[in-house]
Design an enzyme around this catalytic site. Structure first.
Site, PDB file in Angstrom:
ATOM      1  N   SER A 258       0.817  -0.989   0.159  1.00 17.46           N
ATOM      2  CA  SER A 258       0.012  -0.514  -0.109  1.00 17.46           C
ATOM      3  C   SER A 258       1.044   0.981  -0.312  1.00 17.46           C
ATOM      4  O   SER A 258       1.839   0.652   0.746  1.00 17.46           O
ATOM      5  CB  SER A 258      -1.154  -0.239   1.260  1.00 17.46           C
ATOM      6  OG  SER A 258      -1.714  -0.903   1.657  1.00 17.46           O
TER       7      SER A 258
HETATM    8  C1  LIG Z   1      -3.211  -4.429  -0.368  1.00 17.14           C
HETATM    9  S1  LIG Z   1      -2.911  -5.591  -0.146  1.00 17.14           S
HETATM   10  C2  LIG Z   1      -1.911  -5.645   1.524  1.00 17.14           C
HETATM   11  C3  LIG Z   1      -0.931  -4.642   1.768  1.00 17.14           C
HETATM   12  C4  LIG Z   1       0.131  -4.833   3.163  1.00 17.14           C
HETATM   13  N1  LIG Z   1      -0.672  -5.290   3.992  1.00 17.14           N
HETATM   14  C5  LIG Z   1       1.570  -4.735   2.435  1.00 17.14           C
HETATM   15  O1  LIG Z   1       1.955  -3.869   3.865  1.00 17.14           O
HETATM   16  O2  LIG Z   1       1.350  -4.658   2.109  1.00 17.14           O
HETATM   17  C6  LIG Z   1      -3.967  -6.827  -0.104  1.00 17.14           C
HETATM   18  C7  LIG Z   1      -4.004  -8.001   0.658  1.00 17.14           C
HETATM   19  O3  LIG Z   1      -5.273  -8.781   1.251  1.00 17.14           O
HETATM   20  C8  LIG Z   1      -5.284 -10.296   0.259  1.00 17.14           C
HETATM   21  N2  LIG Z   1      -6.756 -10.491   0.911  1.00 17.14           N
HETATM   22  C9  LIG Z   1      -8.016 -10.566   0.020  1.00 17.14           C
HETATM   23  N3  LIG Z   1      -8.481 -11.015   0.275  1.00 17.14           N
HETATM   24  C10 LIG Z   1      -8.426 -12.024   1.524  1.00 17.14           C
HETATM   25  C11 LIG Z   1      -8.921 -12.848   2.268  1.00 17.14           C
HETATM   26  N4  LIG Z   1     -10.261 -13.156   1.923  1.00 17.14           N
HETATM   27  N5  LIG Z   1      -7.951 -13.377   3.434  1.00 17.14           N
HETATM   28  C12 LIG Z   1      -6.847 -12.738   3.382  1.00 17.14           C
HETATM   29  N6  LIG Z   1      -6.136 -12.293   2.811  1.00 17.14           N
HETATM   30  C13 LIG Z   1      -6.579 -11.679   1.848  1.00 17.14           C
HETATM   31  C14 LIG Z   1      -5.045 -10.719  -0.770  1.00 17.14           C
HETATM   32  O4  LIG Z   1      -4.589 -11.225  -1.554  1.00 17.14           O
HETATM   33  C15 LIG Z   1      -3.533  -9.239  -0.458  1.00 17.14           C
HETATM   34  O5  LIG Z   1      -2.048  -9.744  -0.748  1.00 17.14           O
END
Ligand SMILES: C[S@@+](CC[C@H](N)C(=O)[O-])C[C@H]1O[C@@H](n2cnc3c(N)ncnc32)[C@H](O)[C@@H]1O
Length: 357
Positions: free
Chosen positions: A71
């Site tokens: 992000s």
């Molecule tokens: C915007 S990224 C997170 C950024 C992270 N916090 C960072 O600092 O890099 C969103 C993440 O949520 C994960 N995601 C999506 N749906 C999910 C779910 N149902 N359970 C867990 N993770 C999920 C995606 O695979 C993705 O890696």
């Protein structure tokens, strides 16, 4: 935190950089080809796309649907400040991604206090490697779990704080149940209609209910399991359009009157996706409404300068009638702004409210 948990440990050699600045042009990052530009991108206010199409595409090509990222720092820090965890508090994170925010949280709350859940095992393995490179010991400093974050982590509950790093349309009740009374959940709330918003929920004394208000704009990739798209609409000449009428309400007013009205529309018809199209050749404006399952649909089309607009409706629900009623309710309420609204989540689901829960 920025010094202690350095971003460069969380960015792959090749990725796609989307500057979070007005007019910023996305570009491919390649550490080997241009190390200086890579490093500059890492420390700029940019979101860095690390995965597209759930791993089926090439993130450096600028195509495909982003499915994991690092992000942008300003956006991430706003959420971390909204969460405001204290040293020693137990934190659950949904959406590990690169592991950067998990590391930032662990830096704040201490070793062994953070559990982060990632749905994609490849992304999770890379996050473990990134955290190791940044000096953390996975499973000791940060617990990484591969699974569906919508279910939370009942085994290690209760948590003091929940940091949700992916977009959510319907807040899973499990997160409320797994947070102690007085605990805080922050999430990017992404309704079917209108802008995404920061939400900060506080769990009430019953441990089953949480209330919160809407903050600034937020746009995140969606929680897997809550991704939706506009269903295919029936062609205009189909005889399935049983409801044919005209309206004197300008359909433009439904989408161009601001976020306060958008929230009222979402409150009244949360499962309806609304699309709009302006034909630049003749000024025809077309509003399309459909339930997520596509069973009810409506199309409203107004010609430039026309006194009324054509309405087509099909299905059990008359979606344009519902939308007009939602607009009337918003007007009657004195055109409330975003700051007047809040959201409650309990075992029965979620509801939006005006002024007080
Ligand atoms: C915007 S990224 C997170 C950024 C992270 N916090 C960072 O600092 O890099 C969103 C993440 O949520 C994960 N995601 C999506 N749906 C999910 C779910 N149902 N359970 C867990 N993770 C999920 C995606 O695979 C993705 O890696």
């Amino acid at each position: 935190m920025f010094h202690a948990v350095r971003r460069e440990h969380f960015v792959p050699e090749r990725a796609w950089c989307i500057p979070d600045t007005v007019g910023g042009v996305p570009f491919a990052m390649d550490r080997e080809a241009d190390p200086e530009r890579w490093l500059e991108a890492v420390y700029s206010d940019s979101a860095i796309i690390t995965q597209v199409d759930d791993g089926d595409g090439d993130p450096t090509g600028g195509t495909g649907r982003p499915s994991s990222s690092l992000s942008a720092p300003a956006v991430a820090v706003e959420f971390l400040e909204l969460l405001a965890p204290e040293p020693g508090e137990r934190v659950l994170e949904i959406g590990t991604g690169t592991g950067w925010t998990a590391g930032a949280l662990a830096h704040r709350t201490g070793a062994g206090t953070v559990t982060s859940i990632e749905v994609d095992s490849v992304v999770a393995a890379q996050a473990a490697a990134n955290l190791t490179a940044a000096g953390f010991v996975p499973e000791v400093d940060v617990r990484l779990v591969v699974g569906d974050g919508a279910a939370g982590d009942a085994e290690h509950a209760p948590y003091d704080r929940v940091h949700v790093a992916c977009g959510v349309t319907a807040v899973p009740h499990a997160w409320i149940e797994q947070t102690r009374p007085g605990g805080v959940i922050v999430l990017p709330w992404m309704p079917e209609h209108g802008d995404g918003r920061q939400v900060r929920l506080v769990v009430q004394a019953d441990g089953q209910t949480a209330h919160g208000r809407f903050g600034g704009l937020a746009s995140y990739m969606m929680l897997r399991g809550q991704r939706t798209r506009m269903p295919d609409l029936e062609p205009d000449d189909s005889d399935r359009w049983v409801g044919r009428s005209r309206t004197r309400t300008d359909p433009r007013a439904l989408v161009w009157d601001g976020s306060g009205q958008d929230l009222m529309v979402t409150a009244v018809m949360p499962d309806v996706i609304i699309g709009k199209r302006l034909d630049m050749r003749d000024g025809t404006f077309r509003l399309e409404l459909a339930t997520v399952d596509g069973t009810s649909q409506a199309v409203v089309e107004s010609r430039w300068g026309g006194a009324s607009a054509r309405v087509l409706q099909l299905g059990d629900r008359s979606l344009w009638d519902e939308a007009e009623a939602a607009r009337a309710r918003w007007l009657d309420a004195g055109r409330p702004d975003v700051a007047c609204y809040g959201i409650t989540v309990d075992a029965g689901g979620q509801r939006l409210w005006l002024d007080e829960p």
